[in-house]
Every structure is written in C-alpha cells, then in structure tokens.
Design an enzyme around this catalytic site. Structure first.
Site, PDB file in Angstrom:
ATOM      1  N   SER A 131      -8.571  66.707 -36.239  1.00 48.61           N
ATOM      2  CA  SER A 131      -8.193  67.644 -35.059  1.00 48.61           C
ATOM      3  C   SER A 131      -9.567  68.439 -34.938  1.00 48.61           C
ATOM      4  O   SER A 131     -10.744  68.523 -35.726  1.00 48.61           O
ATOM      5  CB  SER A 131      -7.456  68.886 -35.735  1.00 48.61           C
ATOM      6  OG  SER A 131      -7.346  70.104 -34.688  1.00 48.61           O
ATOM      7  N   TYR A 144      -3.992  74.859 -42.128  1.00 47.63           N
ATOM      8  CA  TYR A 144      -4.045  73.849 -41.360  1.00 47.63           C
ATOM      9  C   TYR A 144      -5.456  73.284 -40.959  1.00 47.63           C
ATOM     10  O   TYR A 144      -5.907  72.342 -41.360  1.00 47.63           O
ATOM     11  CB  TYR A 144      -3.229  73.953 -39.945  1.00 47.63           C
ATOM     12  CG  TYR A 144      -3.272  72.709 -39.132  1.00 47.63           C
ATOM     13  CD1 TYR A 144      -2.521  71.671 -39.252  1.00 47.63           C
ATOM     14  CD2 TYR A 144      -3.892  72.807 -38.055  1.00 47.63           C
ATOM     15  CE1 TYR A 144      -2.309  70.605 -38.450  1.00 47.63           C
ATOM     16  CE2 TYR A 144      -3.924  71.774 -36.935  1.00 47.63           C
ATOM     17  CZ  TYR A 144      -3.264  70.613 -37.222  1.00 47.63           C
ATOM     18  OH  TYR A 144      -3.136  69.558 -36.398  1.00 47.63           O
ATOM     19  N   LYS A 148      -7.192  69.844 -41.951  1.00 46.49           N
ATOM     20  CA  LYS A 148      -8.074  68.691 -40.951  1.00 46.49           C
ATOM     21  C   LYS A 148      -9.630  68.527 -41.234  1.00 46.49           C
ATOM     22  O   LYS A 148     -10.015  67.675 -41.005  1.00 46.49           O
ATOM     23  CB  LYS A 148      -7.908  69.262 -39.473  1.00 46.49           C
ATOM     24  CG  LYS A 148      -6.370  69.219 -39.197  1.00 46.49           C
ATOM     25  CD  LYS A 148      -5.759  67.916 -39.071  1.00 46.49           C
ATOM     26  CE  LYS A 148      -4.364  67.513 -38.916  1.00 46.49           C
ATOM     27  NZ  LYS A 148      -3.954  66.195 -39.078  1.00 46.49           N
TER      28      LYS A 148
HETATM   29  P1  NAD Z   1       4.426  65.346 -34.242  1.00 45.46           P
HETATM   30  O1  NAD Z   1       5.042  66.489 -34.791  1.00 45.46           O
HETATM   31  O2  NAD Z   1       5.065  64.866 -32.961  1.00 45.46           O
HETATM   32  O3  NAD Z   1       4.368  63.979 -35.005  1.00 45.46           O
HETATM   33  C1  NAD Z   1       4.192  64.153 -36.522  1.00 45.46           C
HETATM   34  C2  NAD Z   1       4.928  63.057 -37.076  1.00 45.46           C
HETATM   35  O4  NAD Z   1       4.612  63.241 -38.664  1.00 45.46           O
HETATM   36  C3  NAD Z   1       6.487  63.422 -36.927  1.00 45.46           C
HETATM   37  O5  NAD Z   1       7.082  62.084 -36.500  1.00 45.46           O
HETATM   38  C4  NAD Z   1       6.760  63.643 -38.754  1.00 45.46           C
HETATM   39  O6  NAD Z   1       8.155  63.114 -38.994  1.00 45.46           O
HETATM   40  C5  NAD Z   1       5.707  62.941 -39.403  1.00 45.46           C
HETATM   41  N1  NAD Z   1       5.716  63.474 -40.562  1.00 45.46           N
HETATM   42  C6  NAD Z   1       5.484  64.870 -41.056  1.00 45.46           C
HETATM   43  N2  NAD Z   1       5.853  65.150 -42.212  1.00 45.46           N
HETATM   44  C7  NAD Z   1       6.010  63.916 -42.919  1.00 45.46           C
HETATM   45  C8  NAD Z   1       6.371  63.438 -44.108  1.00 45.46           C
HETATM   46  N3  NAD Z   1       6.416  64.213 -45.336  1.00 45.46           N
HETATM   47  N4  NAD Z   1       6.484  62.176 -44.213  1.00 45.46           N
HETATM   48  C9  NAD Z   1       6.577  61.126 -43.284  1.00 45.46           C
HETATM   49  N5  NAD Z   1       6.420  61.475 -42.019  1.00 45.46           N
HETATM   50  C10 NAD Z   1       5.946  62.912 -41.803  1.00 45.46           C
HETATM   51  O7  NAD Z   1       2.961  65.622 -34.016  1.00 45.46           O
HETATM   52  P2  NAD Z   1       1.693  64.910 -33.302  1.00 45.46           P
HETATM   53  O8  NAD Z   1       1.091  66.186 -32.235  1.00 45.46           O
HETATM   54  O9  NAD Z   1       2.169  63.710 -32.744  1.00 45.46           O
HETATM   55  O10 NAD Z   1       0.718  65.001 -34.520  1.00 45.46           O
HETATM   56  C11 NAD Z   1       0.108  63.873 -34.921  1.00 45.46           C
HETATM   57  C12 NAD Z   1      -1.115  64.040 -35.739  1.00 45.46           C
HETATM   58  O11 NAD Z   1      -2.158  64.666 -34.683  1.00 45.46           O
HETATM   59  C13 NAD Z   1      -0.945  65.048 -36.656  1.00 45.46           C
HETATM   60  O12 NAD Z   1      -1.732  64.717 -37.679  1.00 45.46           O
HETATM   61  C14 NAD Z   1      -1.575  66.485 -36.105  1.00 45.46           C
HETATM   62  O13 NAD Z   1      -2.092  67.009 -36.878  1.00 45.46           O
HETATM   63  C15 NAD Z   1      -2.557  65.713 -35.268  1.00 45.46           C
HETATM   64  N6  NAD Z   1      -2.997  66.652 -34.031  1.00 45.46           N
HETATM   65  C16 NAD Z   1      -2.261  67.166 -33.272  1.00 45.46           C
HETATM   66  C17 NAD Z   1      -2.578  67.899 -32.171  1.00 45.46           C
HETATM   67  C18 NAD Z   1      -1.438  68.391 -31.058  1.00 45.46           C
HETATM   68  O14 NAD Z   1      -1.913  69.390 -30.257  1.00 45.46           O
HETATM   69  N7  NAD Z   1      -0.430  67.857 -30.862  1.00 45.46           N
HETATM   70  C19 NAD Z   1      -3.902  68.431 -31.792  1.00 45.46           C
HETATM   71  C20 NAD Z   1      -4.682  67.934 -33.053  1.00 45.46           C
HETATM   72  C21 NAD Z   1      -4.471  67.106 -33.836  1.00 45.46           C
END
Ligand code: NAD
Length: 244
Positions: A131, A144, A148
């Site tokens: 992130s 968090y 990251k």
């Molecule tokens: P999301 O919540 O849509 O998807 C995350 C997925 O991870 C979910 O489908 C969830 O079921 C799975 N997951 C969580 N815990 C789990 C576990 N214990 N076992 C198996 N699966 C598990 O979120 P997203 O926004 O698509 O996030 C994807 C990545 O991007 C993450 O690592 C997040 O930290 C990172 N990210 C997101 C953003 C944002 O603004 N959305 C910004 C920066 C980084």
C-alpha cells in the site's frame, strides 16, 4: 503475443475487489489461474483452493496445492488483506493478530514454500500487494500501515535474496481503490459509499480514486516478462496522490 500463454498463477484474495480483477486479467492474457480465498465458489478459474490464510497448514500448503492443480507455478500474487483501523491505543490483541496474520505471516508462508518450487523450474515472479501506507505513514491505521510496511520490506529483501534464482519479487502500492475494503469502511463510519468515493476522488490529482483494474494492470505488468529487469521494487499506483 501474450506473456502469459502456458503460464500458471496463484492469486490470494481472489474473491475481493482487486483480486477478482487480477484473476480476470491474467486469464484473459492466457494464464491458467488457481484462486484462493475463504469462499471461491463462482469464480471462473482453472483451480479453486478455498481456505483461511490464518491457518498455518493452509497457508504453508497453498503454493504446492496450486502447483499440483495446475502442473506448475510461475506466478504468485499475494493480494489478500485485511484492514484494522485506529491508533495503537485503540488496537486490540485480536486486531494485531488478524492484521499480522493475514497481511504479513500468510504471504511469508506462501513465499517460503513457492520460492523453492519456482527455483526448481528456473524462475518465476511474485507480486505482493502492499500500500502507499506501506511506504509512508498514514493517520489512524497504525497497525495496518505497519503490516504494509512489513510486506514492503520483505518484498525488497526477498527480491534481493532470490534474484539469482531468476525469481523476481516486487510489490504494488496502491492508494485508495474502489473495493469492498474501502466501501465497507465508509459504511461502518456512517457514510454513503458512492458519495464518499466521489468526494475522495476530488482529492486525487487524476480526479478519481483507483478502480480495481487500475491496480490489476500494474500487478500483471510486474508478473510479466515486460518487467524482466524489475526486482525488489515497490511500485506506487496512486493517481498522483502519494499520501493518505
Ligand atoms: P477486499 O476486501 O475486496 O479483498 C480482500 C480479500 O482478501 C477478500 O476477498 C477476503 O476474503 C480475503 N481475505 C481476507 N482475510 C482472509 C483470510 N484470513 N483467508 C483468506 N482470504 C482472506 O479488499 P481489496 O481492496 O481488494 O484489497 C486487496 C489488497 O489490496 C489488500 O492486501 C489490501 O490491503 C490492498 N490495498 C487496498 C487498498 C484499497 O483502498 N482498497 C489500498 C491499498 C492496498
């Protein structure tokens, strides 16, 4: 010619916003993909590996399960993640365990088992999803951000340690992305998610927050031979907005 014809890939968090976009893009480019998440029913993919990444045996065995199901493993995308909010003073032990477990320990376990398999086949590519809060501090999400930063550092170290095995390990560092993770956060805080996403977009120089496909395209680039000289890099994808 596609970079991914005949390639095999494992994607964690495949049911989530960014994960689903990564799976679609890899498959559209010809890769055969194993999808991992707690519930993978209904996802179009070549192999389905449901489970909880907090369970050590599942996380330890995931790369081998993907290898066995697909007949190889060229690409791993450690995308699954959770977000816990608050300063350290309002962070519970459960928040700590969950955040470290999913965001750091699980990708560590997956990489530890995937790297020897890739090395045995002459190389591979791993893309971790960090992130912008992994490269700079952000307000009110201390643990968090720390997780990251941990996966960002692990990526840089692994990128260095395994380059000689022709394994390229890089990370993508998004800012705000329009996914369930972001939207449920708005709902929890009492905001209408569509309005909040539109308002947030005004703070981004490009005029909108990212859609999952904006991140997936960079992940797929890093996984491809087009990124053949990239190794241990942290690639920010932020629409021109580097801070939270
Ligand atoms: P999301 O919540 O849509 O998807 C995350 C997925 O991870 C979910 O489908 C969830 O079921 C799975 N997951 C969580 N815990 C789990 C576990 N214990 N076992 C198996 N699966 C598990 O979120 P997203 O926004 O698509 O996030 C994807 C990545 O991007 C993450 O690592 C997040 O930290 C990172 N990210 C997101 C953003 C944002 O603004 N959305 C910004 C920066 C980084």
């Amino acid at each position: 010619m596609s970079y991914f014809q005949g390639k095999t890939a494992l994607v964690t968090g495949a049911a989530g916003g960014i994960g689903a976009a990564i799976v679609k893009r890899l498959r559209s480019e010809g890769a055969r993909v194993a999808v991992a998440d707690r519930d993978v029913a209904g996802i179009d993919a070549e192999a389905h590996l449901p489970g909880n990444l907090l369970e050590a045996a599942y996380a330890d065995g995931l790369a081998k399960a993907a290898f066995d199901a697909l007949g190889g493993l060229d690409i791993v995308v450690n995308n699954a993640g959770v977000i816990t909010r608050g300063a350290v003073t309002s962070t519970t032990d459960a928040d700590w365990d969950l955040s470290l477990g999913v965001n750091v320990q699980a990708p560590f376990r997956v990489c530890r088992s995937a790297i020897p398999m890739m090395a045995g086949r002459g190389g591979g590519a791993i893309v971790n999803v960090s992130s912008c809060w992994g490269v700079r501090p952000g307000p009110n999400h201390a643990v968090y951000c720390m997780t990251k930063a941990a996966i960002a550092s692990l990526t840089q170290c692994m990128g260095m340690d395994h380059a000689h095995q022709n394994i390229r390990i890089n990370a993508v560092c998004p800012n705000e992305v329009n996914t369930p993770m972001l939207r449920t956060g708005f709902v929890k805080r009492g905001f209408d998610p569509d309005t909040a996403v539109a308002e947030l977009g005004k703070t981004v120089p490009l005029g909108r927050i990212a859609e999952p496909e904006d991140i997936a395209d960079v992940v797929v680039f890093l996984a491809s031979d087009a990124a053949r000289y990239m190794c241990g890099s942290l690639v920010e994808v932020n629409g021109g907005k580097p801070v939270g």
